[in-house]
Write an enzyme that holds these catalytic residues in place. Sequence first.
Site, PDB file in Angstrom:
ATOM      1  N   ASP A  12       3.692  -4.864   4.899  1.00 50.78           N
ATOM      2  CA  ASP A  12       3.771  -5.775   3.754  1.00 50.78           C
ATOM      3  C   ASP A  12       2.540  -6.681   3.670  1.00 50.78           C
ATOM      4  O   ASP A  12       1.940  -7.013   4.695  1.00 50.78           O
ATOM      5  CB  ASP A  12       5.042  -6.618   3.883  1.00 50.78           C
ATOM      6  CG  ASP A  12       5.448  -7.239   2.562  1.00 50.78           C
ATOM      7  OD1 ASP A  12       4.905  -6.846   1.510  1.00 50.78           O
ATOM      8  OD2 ASP A  12       6.313  -8.133   2.580  1.00 50.78           O
ATOM      9  N   HIS A  29      -3.846  -2.036  -1.461  1.00 51.17           N
ATOM     10  CA  HIS A  29      -3.174  -0.794  -1.063  1.00 51.17           C
ATOM     11  C   HIS A  29      -4.186   0.194  -0.474  1.00 51.17           C
ATOM     12  O   HIS A  29      -3.893   0.879   0.502  1.00 51.17           O
ATOM     13  CB  HIS A  29      -2.452  -0.167  -2.257  1.00 51.17           C
ATOM     14  CG  HIS A  29      -1.330  -1.020  -2.787  1.00 51.17           C
ATOM     15  ND1 HIS A  29      -0.389  -1.595  -1.969  1.00 51.17           N
ATOM     16  CD2 HIS A  29      -1.001  -1.402  -4.057  1.00 51.17           C
ATOM     17  CE1 HIS A  29       0.469  -2.293  -2.707  1.00 51.17           C
ATOM     18  NE2 HIS A  29       0.118  -2.194  -3.979  1.00 51.17           N
ATOM     19  N   TRP A  61      10.173   0.984  -7.644  1.00 51.72           N
ATOM     20  CA  TRP A  61      10.065   1.437  -9.044  1.00 51.72           C
ATOM     21  C   TRP A  61      10.098   0.265 -10.007  1.00 51.72           C
ATOM     22  O   TRP A  61       9.716   0.388 -11.166  1.00 51.72           O
ATOM     23  CB  TRP A  61      11.213   2.408  -9.400  1.00 51.72           C
ATOM     24  CG  TRP A  61      11.184   3.693  -8.640  1.00 51.72           C
ATOM     25  CD1 TRP A  61      11.987   4.023  -7.583  1.00 51.72           C
ATOM     26  CD2 TRP A  61      10.331   4.835  -8.851  1.00 51.72           C
ATOM     27  NE1 TRP A  61      11.680   5.283  -7.127  1.00 51.72           N
ATOM     28  CE2 TRP A  61      10.667   5.804  -7.885  1.00 51.72           C
ATOM     29  CE3 TRP A  61       9.309   5.121  -9.762  1.00 51.72           C
ATOM     30  CZ2 TRP A  61      10.037   7.039  -7.800  1.00 51.72           C
ATOM     31  CZ3 TRP A  61       8.669   6.360  -9.683  1.00 51.72           C
ATOM     32  CH2 TRP A  61       9.039   7.293  -8.708  1.00 51.72           C
ATOM     33  N   LEU A 123       2.763  13.466  18.088  1.00 51.61           N
ATOM     34  CA  LEU A 123       3.416  12.305  17.462  1.00 51.61           C
ATOM     35  C   LEU A 123       4.109  12.802  16.204  1.00 51.61           C
ATOM     36  O   LEU A 123       3.538  13.609  15.468  1.00 51.61           O
ATOM     37  CB  LEU A 123       2.337  11.262  17.081  1.00 51.61           C
ATOM     38  CG  LEU A 123       2.755  10.152  16.110  1.00 51.61           C
ATOM     39  CD1 LEU A 123       3.688   9.162  16.808  1.00 51.61           C
ATOM     40  CD2 LEU A 123       1.537   9.385  15.597  1.00 51.61           C
ATOM     41  N   ARG A 182      12.690  -9.963   7.052  1.00 46.92           N
ATOM     42  CA  ARG A 182      13.867  -9.248   6.557  1.00 46.92           C
ATOM     43  C   ARG A 182      13.635  -7.752   6.688  1.00 46.92           C
ATOM     44  O   ARG A 182      12.503  -7.298   6.900  1.00 46.92           O
ATOM     45  CB  ARG A 182      14.199  -9.649   5.121  1.00 46.92           C
ATOM     46  CG  ARG A 182      13.045  -9.577   4.163  1.00 46.92           C
ATOM     47  CD  ARG A 182      13.476  -9.941   2.733  1.00 46.92           C
ATOM     48  NE  ARG A 182      12.309 -10.002   1.874  1.00 46.92           N
ATOM     49  CZ  ARG A 182      11.741 -11.125   1.434  1.00 46.92           C
ATOM     50  NH1 ARG A 182      12.260 -12.294   1.743  1.00 46.92           N
ATOM     51  NH2 ARG A 182      10.664 -11.089   0.680  1.00 46.92           N
TER      52      ARG A 182
HETATM   53  C1  FPP Z   1       3.630  -3.773   0.458  1.00 46.84           C
HETATM   54  O1  FPP Z   1       2.650  -4.675   0.039  1.00 46.84           O
HETATM   55  C2  FPP Z   1       3.117  -2.438   0.465  1.00 46.84           C
HETATM   56  C3  FPP Z   1       3.549  -1.387  -0.308  1.00 46.84           C
HETATM   57  C4  FPP Z   1       4.633  -1.467  -1.304  1.00 46.84           C
HETATM   58  C5  FPP Z   1       2.940  -0.102  -0.200  1.00 46.84           C
HETATM   59  C6  FPP Z   1       2.533   0.209   1.204  1.00 46.84           C
HETATM   60  C7  FPP Z   1       1.533   1.245   1.139  1.00 46.84           C
HETATM   61  C8  FPP Z   1       0.459   1.335   1.968  1.00 46.84           C
HETATM   62  C9  FPP Z   1       0.123   0.483   3.108  1.00 46.84           C
HETATM   63  C10 FPP Z   1      -0.473   2.395   1.749  1.00 46.84           C
HETATM   64  C11 FPP Z   1       0.055   3.678   2.311  1.00 46.84           C
HETATM   65  C12 FPP Z   1       0.827   4.291   1.265  1.00 46.84           C
HETATM   66  C13 FPP Z   1       0.438   5.291   0.518  1.00 46.84           C
HETATM   67  C14 FPP Z   1       1.037   5.379  -0.823  1.00 46.84           C
HETATM   68  C15 FPP Z   1      -0.560   6.297   0.957  1.00 46.84           C
HETATM   69  P1  FPP Z   1       2.956  -5.506  -1.248  1.00 46.84           P
HETATM   70  O2  FPP Z   1       2.363  -4.812  -2.402  1.00 46.84           O
HETATM   71  O3  FPP Z   1       4.427  -5.746  -1.342  1.00 46.84           O
HETATM   72  O4  FPP Z   1       2.195  -6.823  -0.912  1.00 46.84           O
HETATM   73  P2  FPP Z   1       2.619  -8.269  -1.368  1.00 46.84           P
HETATM   74  O5  FPP Z   1       3.929  -8.584  -0.694  1.00 46.84           O
HETATM   75  O6  FPP Z   1       1.508  -9.101  -0.836  1.00 46.84           O
HETATM   76  O7  FPP Z   1       2.704  -8.254  -2.863  1.00 46.84           O
END
Ligand code: FPP
Length: 234
Positions: A12, A29, A61, A123, A182
């Site tokens: 996160d 990302h 989504w 792994l 959480r």
């Molecule tokens: C949460 O950060 C992260 C995600 C919802 C996507 C996690 C994906 C990656 C680490 C890349 C690997 C995945 C793929 C698709 C190859 P957030 O966007 O919720 O961050 P925020 O809480 O700061 O808004």
Amino acid sequence: MCLPKHIAIIMDGNGRWASERGLPRQEGHRQGVKILKKIIKKTSELGIKYLTVYAFSTENWKRPDHEVNFLMKLMERTMASETDELISNKIKINFIGRRDCLAKELKEKIKDVEKSSRKNDRLTLNIAFNYGGRAEIIDAVKNVIDNDLQADNISEDVFSKYLYQPDLPDVELLIRTGGDKRISNFLLWQLAYAEMFFSDKYWPDFSADDLQNAVTDFCNRERRFGGLKNAGDN
Ligand code: FPP
């Protein structure tokens, strides 16, 4: 030597990492994928056998369309560019989650990579994509019903065979970055006895050393699984 057998990670903080730098969330990302590569390498070097990462939840989504589309494309592109190397490093790749609403090309790629990595044993990397812990339990219940199992024959062991990955051992260490504490509908069944490690760092700032620290912290904890400390002494 102490090592958790199965580590799960909620990655996160990508969006906040980017915003704090005046960058679009997508950049967070993209950076997240780079860090994930490093963490997979470190996990494999440590000799950990199972790593499960939360890449896209059933709740994601709800994000704006452009971000959802970006994450879908990022997964496709990452698979195209990275899976050969993962496979040559003896990593088995599995996807967990609901596949029905994913794009046809992505579903095909997922099938291909699972097939071509299935004999690898260094792994096991599980990518949770369109995954929800409650959805997994509901899907397992449907599976149990479809297979005409009788109530008397259902135990925890039997039920777990109907989850997305029947042979996945329980998570021993859950890591969540980004400061929140959480579970967010991740691996609800498999996390029953997991130790939790929460880091305030955003995912793109998490490093191989941070992973090592989380493992060391895990090894210093006393796990009782509902029993008593030194129960055998009495
Ligand atoms: C949460 O950060 C992260 C995600 C919802 C996507 C996690 C994906 C990656 C680490 C890349 C690997 C995945 C793929 C698709 C190859 P957030 O966007 O919720 O961050 P925020 O809480 O700061 O808004």
